[in-house]
Design a protein around this motif. Structure first.
Motif, short mmCIF file in Angstrom:
data_model
loop_
_atom_site.label_atom_id
_atom_site.label_comp_id
_atom_site.label_asym_id
_atom_site.label_seq_id
_atom_site.Cartn_x
_atom_site.Cartn_y
_atom_site.Cartn_z
N SER A 1 0.81 -1.22 0.00
CA SER A 1 0.00 0.00 0.00
C SER A 1 0.85 1.27 0.00
CB SER A 1 -0.95 0.01 1.20
OG SER A 1 -0.20 0.00 2.40
N ARG A 2 2.14 1.16 0.21
CA ARG A 2 3.02 2.33 0.17
C ARG A 2 3.51 2.64 -1.24
NH1 ARG A 2 7.08 1.19 5.33
NH2 ARG A 2 5.46 0.96 6.91
N TYR A 3 3.12 1.80 -2.19
CA TYR A 3 3.64 1.95 -3.55
C TYR A 3 2.56 2.44 -4.52
CZ TYR A 3 7.79 -0.60 -2.10
OH TYR A 3 8.94 -0.98 -1.48
N VAL A 4 2.97 3.39 -5.33
CA VAL A 4 2.19 3.74 -6.51
C VAL A 4 2.43 2.65 -7.54
CG1 VAL A 4 2.13 5.36 -8.43
CG2 VAL A 4 2.19 6.21 -6.08
N MET A 5 1.39 2.24 -8.23
CA MET A 5 1.49 1.17 -9.21
C MET A 5 1.15 1.68 -10.59
SD MET A 5 2.46 -1.27 -7.31
CE MET A 5 2.44 -2.57 -8.55
N GLY A 6 1.79 1.08 -11.58
CA GLY A 6 1.54 1.51 -12.94
C GLY A 6 1.66 0.37 -13.93
N TRP A 7 1.12 0.61 -15.11
CA TRP A 7 1.28 -0.29 -16.24
C TRP A 7 1.93 0.50 -17.38
CZ3 TRP A 7 0.50 -5.45 -16.31
CH2 TRP A 7 -0.28 -6.02 -15.28
N PHE A 8 2.92 -0.14 -17.99
CA PHE A 8 3.57 0.40 -19.17
C PHE A 8 3.50 -0.65 -20.25
CE2 PHE A 8 5.85 4.22 -17.63
CZ PHE A 8 5.59 4.10 -16.27
N ARG A 9 3.80 -0.25 -21.48
CA ARG A 9 3.86 -1.24 -22.55
C ARG A 9 4.96 -0.86 -23.53
NH1 ARG A 9 -1.73 -0.02 -26.00
NH2 ARG A 9 -0.98 1.87 -27.08
N GLN A 10 5.44 -1.89 -24.23
CA GLN A 10 6.47 -1.68 -25.23
C GLN A 10 6.05 -2.38 -26.51
OE1 GLN A 10 10.42 -2.43 -23.86
NE2 GLN A 10 11.34 -1.49 -25.65
N PRO A 11 5.56 -1.63 -27.50
CA PRO A 11 5.19 -2.22 -28.77
C PRO A 11 6.43 -2.70 -29.51
CG PRO A 11 4.17 -0.07 -28.47
CD PRO A 11 5.23 -0.21 -27.43
N PRO A 12 6.27 -3.59 -30.46
CA PRO A 12 7.42 -4.09 -31.22
C PRO A 12 8.19 -2.95 -31.89
CG PRO A 12 5.45 -5.36 -31.72
CD PRO A 12 5.01 -4.21 -30.88
N GLY A 13 9.50 -2.91 -31.65
CA GLY A 13 10.35 -1.92 -32.27
C GLY A 13 10.23 -0.52 -31.72
N LYS A 14 9.52 -0.36 -30.62
CA LYS A 14 9.32 0.98 -30.07
C LYS A 14 9.76 1.02 -28.60
CE LYS A 14 5.44 2.13 -33.10
NZ LYS A 14 4.03 2.59 -33.16
N GLY A 15 9.78 2.21 -28.04
CA GLY A 15 10.16 2.37 -26.65
C GLY A 15 9.02 2.07 -25.70
N ARG A 16 9.35 1.99 -24.44
CA ARG A 16 8.35 1.71 -23.42
C ARG A 16 7.53 2.98 -23.14
NH1 ARG A 16 10.34 -2.07 -18.55
NH2 ARG A 16 11.21 -3.04 -20.44
N GLU A 17 6.22 2.80 -23.01
CA GLU A 17 5.35 3.95 -22.82
C GLU A 17 4.37 3.73 -21.67
OE1 GLU A 17 3.29 4.43 -26.54
OE2 GLU A 17 2.03 2.66 -26.24
N PHE A 18 3.99 4.83 -21.05
CA PHE A 18 3.05 4.79 -19.94
C PHE A 18 1.66 4.40 -20.45
CE2 PHE A 18 1.25 5.90 -15.93
CZ PHE A 18 0.05 6.54 -16.19
#
Length: 125
Positions: A30-47
Protein backbone atom coordinates in the motif's frame (compact mmCIF):
# COMPACT_ATOMS: atom_id res chain seq x y z
CA UNK A 1 11.79 -3.90 -1.99
CA UNK A 2 8.97 -5.38 -4.05
CA UNK A 3 8.82 -8.09 -6.69
CA UNK A 4 6.22 -7.97 -9.42
CA UNK A 5 4.81 -10.79 -11.54
CA UNK A 6 2.40 -10.13 -14.39
CA UNK A 7 -0.13 -12.55 -15.81
CA UNK A 8 -3.11 -12.56 -18.13
CA UNK A 9 -1.55 -11.73 -21.45
CA UNK A 10 -2.38 -13.57 -24.63
CA UNK A 11 -3.86 -13.35 -28.09
CA UNK A 12 -7.18 -11.57 -28.46
CA UNK A 13 -9.15 -10.55 -31.53
CA UNK A 14 -9.68 -6.91 -32.39
CA UNK A 15 -12.54 -5.46 -30.39
CA UNK A 16 -12.02 -7.96 -27.60
CA UNK A 17 -11.09 -7.58 -23.95
CA UNK A 18 -8.33 -8.83 -21.71
CA UNK A 19 -7.53 -8.45 -18.03
CA UNK A 20 -3.94 -8.26 -16.88
CA UNK A 21 -2.93 -8.89 -13.30
CA UNK A 22 0.19 -8.06 -11.34
CA UNK A 23 1.00 -9.78 -8.08
CA UNK A 24 3.37 -7.98 -5.74
CA UNK A 25 5.44 -9.42 -2.96
CA UNK A 26 6.10 -7.71 0.34
CA UNK A 27 4.01 -6.42 3.22
CA UNK A 28 4.11 -2.73 2.31
CA UNK A 29 2.26 -2.86 -1.00
CA UNK A 30 0.00 0.00 0.00
CA UNK A 31 3.02 2.33 0.17
CA UNK A 32 3.64 1.95 -3.55
CA UNK A 33 2.19 3.74 -6.51
CA UNK A 34 1.49 1.17 -9.21
CA UNK A 35 1.54 1.51 -12.94
CA UNK A 36 1.28 -0.29 -16.24
CA UNK A 37 3.57 0.40 -19.17
CA UNK A 38 3.86 -1.24 -22.55
CA UNK A 39 6.47 -1.68 -25.23
CA UNK A 40 5.19 -2.22 -28.77
CA UNK A 41 7.42 -4.09 -31.22
CA UNK A 42 10.35 -1.92 -32.27
CA UNK A 43 9.32 0.98 -30.07
CA UNK A 44 10.16 2.37 -26.65
CA UNK A 45 8.35 1.71 -23.42
CA UNK A 46 5.35 3.95 -22.82
CA UNK A 47 3.05 4.79 -19.94
CA UNK A 48 -0.37 3.14 -20.01
CA UNK A 49 -2.01 3.74 -16.63
CA UNK A 50 -1.18 4.52 -13.03
CA UNK A 51 -2.92 4.40 -9.67
CA UNK A 52 -2.02 6.05 -6.41
CA UNK A 53 -1.45 4.23 -3.12
CA UNK A 54 -5.07 4.12 -1.94
CA UNK A 55 -6.73 3.90 -5.37
CA UNK A 56 -8.54 7.22 -5.25
CA UNK A 57 -6.59 8.63 -8.19
CA UNK A 58 -5.98 7.02 -11.54
CA UNK A 59 -4.12 8.22 -14.59
CA UNK A 60 -4.25 7.10 -18.21
CA UNK A 61 -2.44 7.78 -21.44
CA UNK A 62 -4.78 9.58 -23.81
CA UNK A 63 -5.17 6.66 -26.20
CA UNK A 64 -6.26 4.38 -23.34
CA UNK A 65 -8.84 6.63 -21.72
CA UNK A 66 -12.26 5.03 -21.83
CA UNK A 67 -10.86 1.66 -22.93
CA UNK A 68 -8.55 0.65 -20.08
CA UNK A 69 -9.21 0.61 -16.35
CA UNK A 70 -6.56 0.22 -13.67
CA UNK A 71 -7.48 -1.00 -10.20
CA UNK A 72 -5.73 -2.35 -7.14
CA UNK A 73 -6.51 -4.51 -4.14
CA UNK A 74 -4.17 -3.65 -1.30
CA UNK A 75 -5.43 -6.57 0.79
CA UNK A 76 -4.34 -8.99 -1.95
CA UNK A 77 -1.23 -7.12 -3.14
CA UNK A 78 -2.54 -7.04 -6.68
CA UNK A 79 -3.09 -4.50 -9.42
CA UNK A 80 -5.15 -5.12 -12.53
CA UNK A 81 -5.51 -3.62 -15.96
CA UNK A 82 -8.85 -4.25 -17.63
CA UNK A 83 -8.51 -3.63 -21.36
CA UNK A 84 -11.40 -3.43 -23.80
CA UNK A 85 -11.95 -2.47 -27.44
CA UNK A 86 -8.47 -3.76 -28.19
CA UNK A 87 -6.95 -3.05 -31.57
CA UNK A 88 -3.73 -4.14 -33.31
CA UNK A 89 -1.96 -0.98 -32.07
CA UNK A 90 -2.33 -2.34 -28.54
CA UNK A 91 0.00 -5.23 -29.38
CA UNK A 92 2.92 -4.97 -26.97
CA UNK A 93 4.66 -6.41 -23.97
CA UNK A 94 2.88 -5.02 -20.93
CA UNK A 95 4.84 -4.33 -17.78
CA UNK A 96 3.77 -3.74 -14.21
CA UNK A 97 5.79 -1.12 -12.36
CA UNK A 98 6.00 0.31 -8.86
CA UNK A 99 7.52 3.22 -7.03
CA UNK A 100 7.37 4.04 -3.35
CA UNK A 101 5.24 7.17 -3.23
CA UNK A 102 1.77 8.43 -2.42
CA UNK A 103 0.82 9.47 -5.92
CA UNK A 104 1.93 9.17 -9.53
CA UNK A 105 4.55 11.86 -10.14
CA UNK A 106 5.96 10.82 -13.49
CA UNK A 107 4.87 8.97 -16.60
CA UNK A 108 8.49 8.41 -17.62
CA UNK A 109 9.63 4.78 -17.32
CA UNK A 110 13.04 5.74 -15.91
CA UNK A 111 11.34 7.31 -12.89
CA UNK A 112 9.84 4.00 -11.77
CA UNK A 113 11.83 1.72 -9.52
CA UNK A 114 10.48 -1.81 -9.76
CA UNK A 115 9.43 -3.79 -12.81
CA UNK A 116 7.89 -7.11 -13.63
CA UNK A 117 9.11 -9.37 -16.41
CA UNK A 118 6.29 -8.40 -18.76
CA UNK A 119 3.41 -10.22 -20.41
CA UNK A 120 2.72 -10.30 -24.13
CA UNK A 121 -0.56 -9.02 -25.53
CA UNK A 122 -1.18 -9.66 -29.21
CA UNK A 123 -4.11 -8.28 -31.20
CA UNK A 124 -3.82 -9.53 -34.79
CA UNK A 125 -4.82 -7.26 -37.64
Amino acid sequence: QVSLVESGGGLVQAGGSLRLSCAASGRTFSRYVMGWFRQPPGKGREFVAGINYNADRTYYANSMKGRFTISRDNAKNTVHLQMSSLNPEDTAVYYCAAIQADDVASFVPAAWTYWGQGTQVTVPS
